[in-house]
Design an enzyme around this catalytic site. Sequence first.
Site, PDB file in Angstrom:
ATOM      1  N   ASP A 191     -20.985 -16.109  22.120  1.00 10.35           N
ATOM      2  CA  ASP A 191     -19.925 -15.928  23.104  1.00 10.35           C
ATOM      3  C   ASP A 191     -19.506 -17.286  23.650  1.00 10.35           C
ATOM      4  O   ASP A 191     -20.097 -18.312  23.327  1.00 10.35           O
ATOM      5  CB  ASP A 191     -20.412 -15.034  24.252  1.00 10.35           C
ATOM      6  CG  ASP A 191     -20.875 -13.687  23.737  1.00 10.35           C
ATOM      7  OD1 ASP A 191     -20.135 -13.076  22.938  1.00 10.35           O
ATOM      8  OD2 ASP A 191     -21.985 -13.270  24.112  1.00 10.35           O
TER       9      ASP A 191
ATOM     10  N   HIS B 273     -17.949 -14.274  16.699  1.00  7.31           N
ATOM     11  CA  HIS B 273     -18.004 -13.704  18.042  1.00  7.31           C
ATOM     12  C   HIS B 273     -18.934 -12.494  18.120  1.00  7.31           C
ATOM     13  O   HIS B 273     -19.197 -11.960  19.183  1.00  7.31           O
ATOM     14  CB  HIS B 273     -16.596 -13.324  18.521  1.00  7.31           C
ATOM     15  CG  HIS B 273     -16.384 -13.595  19.977  1.00  7.31           C
ATOM     16  ND1 HIS B 273     -17.348 -13.364  20.926  1.00  7.31           N
ATOM     17  CD2 HIS B 273     -15.323 -14.112  20.648  1.00  7.31           C
ATOM     18  CE1 HIS B 273     -16.878 -13.694  22.122  1.00  7.31           C
ATOM     19  NE2 HIS B 273     -15.648 -14.162  21.979  1.00  7.31           N
TER      20      HIS B 273
END
Lengths: 457, 327
Positions: free
Chosen positions: A432, A428
Amino acid sequence: MKKVTEVVMPQLAESLVSATIDKWLKQPGDVIEMYEPICEILTDKVNAELPATIQGKLIRILVGPGETVPVGTPICLVEADEVEAGTPGISPAAGSSSAPKAPASSVGSHERAAVRAQGAAAASGGDGNDSMRYRYSPAVQQLAAEHNVNLSAIEGTGLGGRITRKDVLAFVESGRASRPANGNGNTSGGALQGNKSGGEVRSSGLHLSETPRIPSVDVEKQVPGRSEYFIDVTPVRNAIARNMRQSVTEIPHAWMMMEVDVTNLVALRNKLKDDFKKREGVNLTYLAFWVKAVVNAIKDFPIMNSVWAVDKIIVKRDIHIGLAVGTEDAVKVPVIKNADQKNIAGLAREIEDLARKTRDGKLTLSDMEGGTFTVNNTGSFGSILSYPIINYPQAAIVTCESIVKRPVVIDDMIAIRSMANICLSLDHRILDGVICGRFLQRVKENLESFNLDTKLY
Amino acid sequence: MPKMDYIDAIRLAMKEEMERDDDVFVLGEDVGHKGGVFTTTKGLIGQFGEERVLDTPLSESAIVGAAIGAAMYGMKPIAEMQYSDFMFPATNQIISEAAKIRYRSNNDWTCPLVIRAPIGGGIFGGLYHSQCPESVFFGTPGLKIVAPYTAYDAKGLLKAAVRDPDPVIYFENKKCYKLVSGDVPDGDYVVPIGESNVLREGDDITVISYSLPLHFAMEAAEELEEEGISAHVLDLRTLQPLDQEGILAAARRTGKVLIIHEDNKFGGIGAEVSAIIAEEMLYELDAPIMRLCGPDVPAMPINPPGEKFFMLNKDKVKEAMKKLALY
């Protein structure tokens, strides 16, 4: 003239600092041909046979099975015929910068010093028995370190040319210590440096947050009582544990899953698989199509093929797909190089190749290097949903889950379709939800667009 | 200073201690009128009378048991085992009673007992007259064990044993009785228990031993000196407690250690000595620690070739010393 040479633990990969002897294939007294395997070596990454670098007779094993030693440590002694005077059997091909080529006539401590400094081999002096020449007692090593003595420069008077404590004391007294021996400026204390050479090899970095633990517990050793037993942690298990922990502690994992209708793919494969097997000799697996679909999606979203580097993100142009392959007691990730340049048939062939090598324990380091993205065929063992751990330091990992027939609604009608889930774990820091959603959507489209007209070649 | 045999030094020590302290008495088989089978106690009964020189029944357990009782009551008995081989019937008294009295009574009771026992073979004695039982008693805390080699130490250690407040086993070597002699001062002196002694200085190899084998080691060292090998020879003198500092200092001297004893190798004194060295000074060793001991067979044979094979001698010791020196 006979000549005794040390065979050292080779550096099998740049990041390796030590390796474990699994078993000896040759025993003292055996005659060894050039390149003949002499022992099997276990490392974090791979099991390998060590080919002989010299032809001759194995006279002594210095490192027993199960022992782990740093790279560069002598593991056995081989006695070889000296080909001709002036051509040392293990002519220093590498590192000659620190080893002035001694003229043949001056075989003696001078040459020994040079050869020893490379940590490569031991040369024999005149009397034919130098078997103890490089066996240093604790007392000798301690004195040598204390007085900064280069042991190569000392003549041993002990059994088999062994340097005794008194030899070192006499040498120190003669005032020749603490000076570079024989003009080899950088080989002062060469022997000691040789012993410590493991320390100079890179021991930290992305893949090596700690040195491998040496297994100390016998496999399934019995402990008092019957309520539990111990299983030894093998180097491979240790490596898996370290890599997994590093991945989940460093990488903030996020997860998503999509459902794919692979009815057409199933039909396509069923139509082609027998023919393909006959023609190519390998199985046409779903995984080949899956990899193709993933690779094509990566082409459209290159950021999936990247590495987090703290102050930047490194995007890899080449797409090398790692394939998680499970064995009974471990999981390995062999790599399909340049997967984007291969068609489905080529992928199928390479997948079968790598899977077979994994099962047979024949993977080489080069088979396992360079992966940029990983595909895990969890469906092969019946899973329909999984949460994979990213293969550090890559950016994401995809799983292919089991294909199951389910009732689904299409145009407000219920149909029986072959459905499969595709799961993605992502770093992450780099990726995204939006980009990953698009990526998975693309994989899904690619898979669903396989149909009976799809060409394998 | 008078020169005196090992056996005479032992007798002199008992005589002087009995003169010095009325509580000291000797007891054992034939120690009285016969003066002991080796004449160790000869003449004592004439000087001190049969109340202080007791001829006992042939029962080692009774000899030691009676001595323990007397010792606890404040006497200073010297109990003689005719041969150390005969000591085993008394083993329970020695290990389970004598060694533990102080501990068991929380210091209320002590047992100032001396047990003299002749050890060793080479006297054509066969199974029952040749044993070296050191290892049987060696691992028993609460016992002190001494084993002198020189005549000087034979006297001084026996006096120290008599005056020690706890049980001391005094292993005298029967082959040394007449073989070993040396200067023994007239007056009163003791050799402290727990101190080893350097018999010879050298810097090629260290020989650590006790009792008779030191005789061979000293002879061999003499010969090796001519060949340019100098041996450092340490006499342990006390086996329990071992003089760790003395052992380490001697071992450090050369980094090459040979331990010799006539008792068999497995589980012997040498094992403990080598363990101490290995634990404390591995990094100063220049060669593997060597042991030369009696073979691990049940007993000394009585046939002469067998006895010769079993026993250590100068040549065997010299060969081992040379081997270590050349390593």
